[in-house]
Design a protein around this motif. Sequence first.
Motif, short mmCIF file in Angstrom:
data_model
loop_
_atom_site.label_atom_id
_atom_site.label_comp_id
_atom_site.label_asym_id
_atom_site.label_seq_id
_atom_site.Cartn_x
_atom_site.Cartn_y
_atom_site.Cartn_z
N THR A 1 0.87 -1.13 -0.15
CA THR A 1 0.01 0.09 -0.21
C THR A 1 0.88 1.34 0.11
OG1 THR A 1 -0.05 0.05 2.56
CG2 THR A 1 -1.96 -0.92 1.38
N GLY A 2 2.30 1.10 0.44
CA GLY A 2 2.86 2.40 0.45
C GLY A 2 2.93 3.10 1.77
N GLY A 3 1.90 2.80 2.68
CA GLY A 3 1.65 3.54 3.74
C GLY A 3 2.65 2.82 4.93
N THR B 1 -8.32 3.49 6.00
CA THR B 1 -8.85 2.07 6.28
C THR B 1 -8.65 0.94 5.15
OG1 THR B 1 -11.09 2.56 5.80
CG2 THR B 1 -10.58 2.80 7.98
N ARG B 2 -8.82 1.66 3.89
CA ARG B 2 -8.69 0.64 2.73
C ARG B 2 -7.12 0.26 2.61
NH1 ARG B 2 -11.78 4.43 -0.03
NH2 ARG B 2 -9.81 4.92 -1.25
N LEU C 1 -10.30 2.54 12.71
CA LEU C 1 -10.82 3.78 12.79
C LEU C 1 -11.32 3.84 14.32
CD1 LEU C 1 -11.42 6.44 11.56
CD2 LEU C 1 -13.61 5.45 10.80
N THR C 2 -11.04 4.90 14.90
CA THR C 2 -11.38 5.26 16.51
C THR C 2 -11.93 6.69 16.49
OG1 THR C 2 -10.73 4.93 18.72
CG2 THR C 2 -9.11 5.66 17.39
N GLU D 1 -14.47 10.47 3.07
CA GLU D 1 -13.34 9.76 1.92
C GLU D 1 -11.88 9.79 2.68
OE1 GLU D 1 -13.62 8.73 -1.17
OE2 GLU D 1 -15.72 9.03 -1.08
N LEU D 2 -11.66 10.80 3.45
CA LEU D 2 -10.39 10.44 4.25
C LEU D 2 -10.13 9.22 5.05
CD1 LEU D 2 -7.51 11.66 4.54
CD2 LEU D 2 -8.46 13.25 6.17
#
Length: 168
Positions: free
Chosen positions: A26-28, A65-66, A72-73, A59-60
Amino acid sequence: MKKLIYTVLFTISSFLLIGCGIYGFTGGDVGNAKTIQVDFFPNQAQLIEPTLSQQFTNELQDLFTRQTNLTLTPNNGDLHFSGEITSYRIAPMSATSAQTSAQNRLTITVNVRYINNTDEKKDFEKSFSFYSDYPATSQLTGSVQEAAFEEIIDRITQDIFNASVGKW
């Protein structure tokens, strides 16, 4: 036969690299972070589009999450995004021979505060902006507006991702 061997070796090495945490496709680079908090981005521009804040925030959240394994919290996230939409501007871009506008440009600017609770050196506050051009003969409503929002929000959220956890 050689092709089969190469395919098997590539597959095994890919699983080893990903499984050992050396590389993620993913590059993250989220470091030791496990959770992400994305606050609502209110529209504080002079010109307000009612659906823009919710659409941008969603969208952010969806992008992170994708493309990462973060959860997500609603509060106390290891990575925390907050900010506001600071500009929503429509301006004529090109003129016709009759001195009327041939094309308009919608520009949206978002101010983002990023706090990385696992590595404070990566914190930042920065503005991100992008635009979409559309024919002056069209109104910025319906499908024209949806296409413009999609293009702008996709680009800004990707820029935010790259600035915060992307190592490009």
